[in-house]
Design an enzyme around this catalytic site. Structure first.
Site, PDB file in Angstrom:
ATOM      1  CD  GLU A  95      -2.756   1.326   0.436  1.00 18.23           C
ATOM      2  OE1 GLU A  95      -2.557   1.497  -0.686  1.00 18.23           O
ATOM      3  OE2 GLU A  95      -3.924   1.452   0.887  1.00 18.23           O
ATOM      4  CG  ASP A  99      -4.660   8.961   6.760  1.00 16.36           C
ATOM      5  OD1 ASP A  99      -4.149   9.500   7.715  1.00 16.36           O
ATOM      6  OD2 ASP A  99      -5.297   9.498   6.059  1.00 16.36           O
TER       7      ASP A  99
HETATM    8  P1  IMP Z   1      -6.896   5.165   4.978  1.00 12.72           P
HETATM    9  O1  IMP Z   1      -8.194   4.060   4.497  1.00 12.72           O
HETATM   10  O2  IMP Z   1      -7.404   6.071   5.873  1.00 12.72           O
HETATM   11  O3  IMP Z   1      -6.035   4.389   5.823  1.00 12.72           O
HETATM   12  O4  IMP Z   1      -6.392   5.698   3.550  1.00 12.72           O
HETATM   13  C1  IMP Z   1      -5.602   5.286   2.876  1.00 12.72           C
HETATM   14  C2  IMP Z   1      -5.710   5.966   1.668  1.00 12.72           C
HETATM   15  O5  IMP Z   1      -5.720   7.031   1.510  1.00 12.72           O
HETATM   16  C3  IMP Z   1      -4.320   5.607   0.933  1.00 12.72           C
HETATM   17  O6  IMP Z   1      -4.224   4.433   0.314  1.00 12.72           O
HETATM   18  C4  IMP Z   1      -4.167   6.847   0.212  1.00 12.72           C
HETATM   19  O7  IMP Z   1      -4.404   6.408  -1.365  1.00 12.72           O
HETATM   20  C5  IMP Z   1      -5.066   7.737   0.547  1.00 12.72           C
HETATM   21  N1  IMP Z   1      -4.157   8.827   1.349  1.00 12.72           N
HETATM   22  C6  IMP Z   1      -4.148   8.949   2.799  1.00 12.72           C
HETATM   23  N2  IMP Z   1      -3.216   9.962   2.784  1.00 12.72           N
HETATM   24  C7  IMP Z   1      -2.628  10.346   1.798  1.00 12.72           C
HETATM   25  C8  IMP Z   1      -1.646  11.465   1.443  1.00 12.72           C
HETATM   26  O8  IMP Z   1      -1.015  12.048   2.073  1.00 12.72           O
HETATM   27  N3  IMP Z   1      -1.592  11.626  -0.006  1.00 12.72           N
HETATM   28  C9  IMP Z   1      -2.147  10.842  -1.033  1.00 12.72           C
HETATM   29  N4  IMP Z   1      -2.986  10.040  -0.662  1.00 12.72           N
HETATM   30  C10 IMP Z   1      -3.288   9.625   0.561  1.00 12.72           C
HETATM   31 MG    MG Z   2      -4.059   4.167  -1.489  1.00 11.19          MG
END
Ligand code: IMP
Ligand code: MG
Length: 179
Positions: A95, A99
């Site tokens: 991945e 986040d």
């Molecule tokens: P999560 O589901 O909140 O863990 O988000 C994960 C997804 O959000 C990642 O696979 C990224 O595609 C996107 N994402 C989170 N933070 C960033 C960032 O700083 N830049 C670009 N994409 C991000």
């Molecule tokens: Mg992603």
């Protein structure tokens, strides 16, 4: 809005080589199915895959948890599913960024419910402090506390994925109020 480089092309390459040495020691010569989480991980996956001296098959999945922009929609959907059967396989999910953990929390559960033998996560960037769901990153490129990042596959509204380094997006400077 300005782009500030936080990891150079060379720093990333060095870290990817280190991960390439670290990861195989956890697999004892077993076969691995590397899953690239599109689109963001495509550059990292290509570089990491070539640094791994293991018996590896590859597959791709596309999840969506974010709309165009920088805010989470709070939902996850499988936009493009795997071709492979994961039953009994050692799955290495690659991945770009973990986040809140939403995407990989649900995707890991899905892999386990489909009978994966093991599920490990390799993330280029772990924004650990932002986690709202429990997701452990087994192999992490860099830990970052905050900020929105682009480049090396990462986008903002589909832009900047082709930049060779990783950049933080700084908001425009506040204009001084008129006296
Ligand atoms: P999560 O589901 O909140 O863990 O988000 C994960 C997804 O959000 C990642 O696979 C990224 O595609 C996107 N994402 C989170 N933070 C960033 C960032 O700083 N830049 C670009 N994409 C991000
Ligand atoms: Mg992603």
């Amino acid at each position: 809005m300005t782009l500030r480089e936080i990891f150079t092309r060379d720093e990333i390459a060095k870290r990817v080589q280190e991960l390439g040495r670290e990861i195989p020691s956890h697999y004892a010569r077993e076969k691995v199915l590397g899953i690239c989480v599109l689109k963001g991980a495509f550059v990292f996956f290509a570089d990491l895959g070539r640094s791994l001296e293991i018996d590896m098959e590859i597959d791709f999945v596309r999840l969506s948890s974010y709309q165009d922009g920088t805010a989470s929609s709070g939902e996850i959907a499988v936009k493009c599913d795997l071709e492979s059967d994961v039953w009994d396989k050692n799955v290495l999910v690659v991945e770009d960024i973990v986040d809140t953990g939403l995407s990989l929390y649900y995707f890991s559960r899905m892999l386990r419910s489909r009978g994966a033998g093991s599920v490990r996560i390799c993330a280029l960037i772990d924004k650990h402090e932002r986690r709202t769901l429990p997701v452990d990153v087994d192999f992490c490129g860099f830990r970052v506390q905050k900020g929105f990042l682009v480049g090396y596959g990462l986008d903002m509204a589909q832009k900047y994925r082709n930049l060779p380094g990783i950049y933080a997006i700084d908001p425009p400077e506040e204009k001084a109020a008129d006296a």
